[in-house]
Write an enzyme that holds these catalytic residues in place. Structure first.
Site, PDB file in Angstrom:
ATOM      1  N   HIS A  96      39.375  36.735  27.828  1.00 52.45           N
ATOM      2  CA  HIS A  96      39.720  37.067  29.213  1.00 52.45           C
ATOM      3  C   HIS A  96      38.565  37.812  29.868  1.00 52.45           C
ATOM      4  CE1 HIS A  96      40.298  41.270  28.216  1.00 52.45           C
ATOM      5  NE2 HIS A  96      41.208  40.971  27.311  1.00 52.45           N
ATOM      6  N   SER A 128      39.695  40.063  23.197  1.00 50.86           N
ATOM      7  CA  SER A 128      38.839  40.730  24.172  1.00 50.86           C
ATOM      8  C   SER A 128      37.435  40.965  23.611  1.00 50.86           C
ATOM      9  CB  SER A 128      39.514  42.034  24.616  1.00 50.86           C
ATOM     10  OG  SER A 128      38.852  42.615  25.706  1.00 50.86           O
TER      11      SER A 128
END
Length: 249
Positions: free
Chosen positions: A156, A133
């Site tokens: 993501h 992330s």
């Protein structure tokens, strides 16, 4: 026994054992200080071939809200002053960043990443375990990045927990936030922003989520990370960068 005379011809006598004991006590105090530093901040300044500050980024990046006490966290109010101190302290030659993070607060992570990218001194990052992330911008912020062969990185899109408004402005905010991340990663690595966004929006890999998991070799092939390596590789690279900096002076 050693002795010397001052200007008034007074004799001062020193006991070698006493001097050795004082040196030993100073070394023990220095070791205790380093242990305290590691325990409180998860970082340490080492004095080997060169003076290196080791910054660890682990668990979740804690931002404006305090996470539960049972979470492993990296507090940005602890990390930011350390980065400033590394840049300002002439005794420190370089910065080694060790990452094993699942992500966390986006704005806090970007703030740390921007500071790391702005350091003039040699910086090297090493992803161990995971750099997921918002950990991706943190990993690429260094001048040279490494990833362990067994480590992985999850790319993501931005997400938010808690109450959100189902209005177009919310989705526009998410889109702009994602663009900020895409541009930062592209500017500090060898991956194009469109390709990074494609990986983030991939719907064919994760069962319960959107995105892509890149293992060590894959992260290098995509241009996200510079090299696959371990701690000795990262330190060797950092020493080489410091050598080049010192040769310019």
């Amino acid at each position: 026994m050693h002795k010397y005379f001052d200007l008034n011809q007074r004799v001062f006598v020193f006991d070698d054992n006493q001097q050795n004991n004082e040196n030993s006590n100073q070394e023990e105090a220095s070791t205790d200080d380093k242990l305290d530093e590691i325990e409180k901040t998860g970082s340490v300044t080492t004095n080997g071939k060169y003076v290196i500050h080791c910054l660890t980024i682990i668990g979740q990046i804690e931002g404006h809200f305090i996470l539960p006490s049972d979470n492993k966290t990296t507090k940005y109010e602890h990390v930011i002053p350390q980065i400033v101190a590394v840049e300002e302290d002439d005794r420190i030659d370089g910065l080694l960043i060790l990452l094993n993070t699942q992500g966390g607060d986006v704005e806090a992570g970007l703030a740390i990443a921007e500071l790391l990218a702005g350091i003039k001194k040699p910086t090297v990052s090493l992803v161990l375990g995971g750099g997921h992330s918002i950990g991706v911008p943190l990993a690429v912020a260094a001048k040279k990045s490494f990833i362990a062969k067994s480590a992985s990185m999850t790319v993501h899109p931005v997400r938010m927990t808690g109450l959100t408004l189902g209005v177009p402005q919310t989705f526009e905010y998410f889109h702009r936030m994602q663009e900020r991340i895409n541009n930062f990663v592209a500017d500090n690595s060898n991956i194009h922003s469109d390709r990074y966004n494609e990986l983030a929006m991939n719907t064919g890999e994760l069962v319960m989520d959107v995105g892509t998991i890149l293992e060590g070799d894959d992260a290098v092939k995509e241009g996200l990370i510079d090299e696959v390596g371990n701690l000795s590789d990262a330190l060797e690279c950092l020493y080489s960068m410091i050598d080049k900096e010192k040769s310019k002076k």
